[in-house]
Design a protein around this motif. Structure first.
Motif, PDB file in Angstrom:
ATOM      1  N   THR A  93       0.816  -1.224   0.000  1.00  0.00           N
ATOM      2  CA  THR A  93       0.000   0.000   0.000  1.00  0.00           C
ATOM      3  C   THR A  93       0.850   1.276   0.000  1.00  0.00           C
ATOM      4  OG1 THR A  93      -0.200  -0.165   2.418  1.00  0.00           O
ATOM      5  CG2 THR A  93      -2.006  -1.038   1.084  1.00  0.00           C
ATOM      6  N   GLU A 139       3.283   1.796  -1.751  1.00  0.00           N
ATOM      7  CA  GLU A 139       3.790   2.004  -3.100  1.00  0.00           C
ATOM      8  C   GLU A 139       2.703   2.396  -4.092  1.00  0.00           C
ATOM      9  OE1 GLU A 139       6.935   2.013  -3.596  1.00  0.00           O
ATOM     10  OE2 GLU A 139       7.486   1.194  -1.625  1.00  0.00           O
ATOM     11  N   VAL A 140       1.453   2.437  -3.667  1.00  0.00           N
ATOM     12  CA  VAL A 140       0.358   2.730  -4.584  1.00  0.00           C
ATOM     13  C   VAL A 140      -0.174   4.133  -4.338  1.00  0.00           C
ATOM     14  CG1 VAL A 140      -0.302   0.304  -4.669  1.00  0.00           C
ATOM     15  CG2 VAL A 140      -1.444   1.826  -3.054  1.00  0.00           C
ATOM     16  N   VAL A 141      -1.019   4.592  -5.253  1.00  0.00           N
ATOM     17  CA  VAL A 141      -1.663   5.890  -5.101  1.00  0.00           C
ATOM     18  C   VAL A 141      -2.528   5.859  -3.850  1.00  0.00           C
ATOM     19  CG1 VAL A 141      -3.247   7.552  -6.166  1.00  0.00           C
ATOM     20  CG2 VAL A 141      -1.671   6.209  -7.594  1.00  0.00           C
ATOM     21  N   PRO A 142      -2.437   6.865  -2.970  1.00  0.00           N
ATOM     22  CA  PRO A 142      -3.198   6.853  -1.718  1.00  0.00           C
ATOM     23  C   PRO A 142      -4.684   6.581  -1.903  1.00  0.00           C
ATOM     24  CG  PRO A 142      -1.594   8.632  -1.672  1.00  0.00           C
ATOM     25  CD  PRO A 142      -1.538   8.042  -3.043  1.00  0.00           C
ATOM     26  N   GLY A 143      -5.279   7.097  -2.971  1.00  0.00           N
ATOM     27  CA  GLY A 143      -6.708   6.899  -3.190  1.00  0.00           C
ATOM     28  C   GLY A 143      -7.087   5.451  -3.426  1.00  0.00           C
ATOM     29  N   SER A 183      -5.375   2.891  -1.987  1.00  0.00           N
ATOM     30  CA  SER A 183      -4.732   2.068  -0.958  1.00  0.00           C
ATOM     31  C   SER A 183      -5.708   1.141  -0.247  1.00  0.00           C
ATOM     32  CB  SER A 183      -4.025   2.973   0.064  1.00  0.00           C
ATOM     33  OG  SER A 183      -4.954   3.835   0.700  1.00  0.00           O
ATOM     34  N   PRO A 238      -0.243   4.908   3.508  1.00  0.00           N
ATOM     35  CA  PRO A 238      -1.038   6.109   3.249  1.00  0.00           C
ATOM     36  C   PRO A 238      -2.022   6.404   4.382  1.00  0.00           C
ATOM     37  CG  PRO A 238      -0.926   4.740   1.291  1.00  0.00           C
ATOM     38  CD  PRO A 238      -0.319   3.943   2.400  1.00  0.00           C
TER      39      PRO A 238
END
Length: 328
Positions: A96, A98-102, A104, A162
């Motif tokens: 998580t 490493e991914v876009v916060p939206g 996660s 995030p």
């Protein structure tokens, strides 16, 4: 009827009436008594904020215990639930961040639940198809998962999750109720319907009660056992996701105590160690009993060493109560 036969009938009747008393009413009565005791000893115990905290903390154990109950109904045992929580926590935290916060929340849930399915398939295959005793199979899985969690995390907390992930699944609320509690209630209802209404649930009870009779009745015993282990691991992984959101990091040490606690809560709630018996509402009472006990002791500043002693005593008493119920 002779006097001896009449006396024997009376004894048997008394034992039959004692069984539902022990099975249905004893633990709820003890829970109410314990709540009353803690309320007297520490008035802060009955404050709304503390009661919400008890519910929030109990959700994680509830999810894991529901999974353990499903496995116990099959007359099996899953010792890997704690390691599943830890490995899921580290894996979800690593992904998580490493991914876009939206995204996660969705990614964290998919990764966590998918990992739970994989662990359950391994455990189920070992037990159902390779006929490895569940105790040994899940003990081996525990070692593997613990090593995996330590390797991925290098033995340190995985940070950088995030804020959205923690805000939604950790501290979020729905109508003033913590999101983990809402999700726990939803899962509880789903499991209750599965075991009480669905054919799969009836098959699980049949397999746990008498696998040979279940096989003769046309039930696919291996598939049913495998599904049971998958459900157990998925619920443990779900608890791992929620715990990760709650603490805000991935921890290889999460879940260590949940193996013993989940077995204790399930057995306290009337789930048989010998299979074929267990109800969701009784397990909920067992979880609340341990949650209230732990919270009350914390408020009374009871030493953690003493708490371990008390929990161990409760586990022994639960097993003793189970043996007493079986003898009636």
């Amino acid at each position: 009827m002779t006097a001896a036969a009449s006396a024997l009938t009376t004894v048997r009747s008394g034992r039959r009436s004692l069984r539902p008393l022990l099975y249905d009413y004893l633990l709820p009565v003890l829970l109410v008594a314990m709540v009353a005791l803690f309320a007297v000893l520490e008035p802060q115990f009955v404050e709304s904020s503390n009661l919400v905290n008890v519910a929030r903390q109990s959700v994680f154990l509830l999810l894991i215990t529901l999974g353990q109950m499903i496995v116990l109904i099959h007359a099996q045992l899953d010792l890997s639930v704690g390691a599943t929580v830890a490995a899921t926590s580290v894996l979800v935290a690593t992904v998580t961040r490493e991914v876009v916060p939206g995204a996660s929340v969705a990614v964290g849930l998919l990764v966590g639940l998918g990992f739970g399915v994989a662990v359950g398939l391994v455990n189920g295959a070992l037990v159902a198809f390779w006929r490895v005793p569940s105790f040994m199979a899940t003990l081996g899985t525990t070692s593997i998962l613990t090593g995996l969690a330590l390797i991925v995390s290098n033995g340190a907390p995985v940070t950088g999750i995030p804020l959205k992930f923690s805000d939604v699944l950790g501290t979020g609320q729905v109508l003033g109720i913590p999101v983990p509690v809402v999700l726990g209630v939803v899962v509880m209802i789903i499991v209750a319907v599965l075991l009480g209404r669905a054919r799969l649930g009836r098959d699980m009870y049949a397999v746990g009660g008498n696998p040979e009779a279940a096989r003769a009745a046309g039930i696919n015993v291996r598939r049913t056992v495998m599904i049971g282990f998958v459900l157990c691991s998925v619920l443990a992984a779900f608890a791992g996701v929620l715990l990760t959101a709650r603490v805000g990091s991935g921890e290889a040490s999460l879940g260590g105590s949940y193996v013993m606690l989940s077995i204790a809560a399930a057995v306290l709630g009337g789930t048989s160690l010998f299979g074929g018996e267990g109800k969701v509402w009784r397990v909920v009472v067992g979880v609340l009993f341990l949650g209230v006990l732990s919270n009350g002791m914390n408020l009374l500043h009871v030493s953690s060493y003493v708490q371990q002693l008390v929990i161990g005593t409760v586990l022994i008493c639960a097993v003793g109560l189970e043996r007493l119920r079986e003898s009636l």
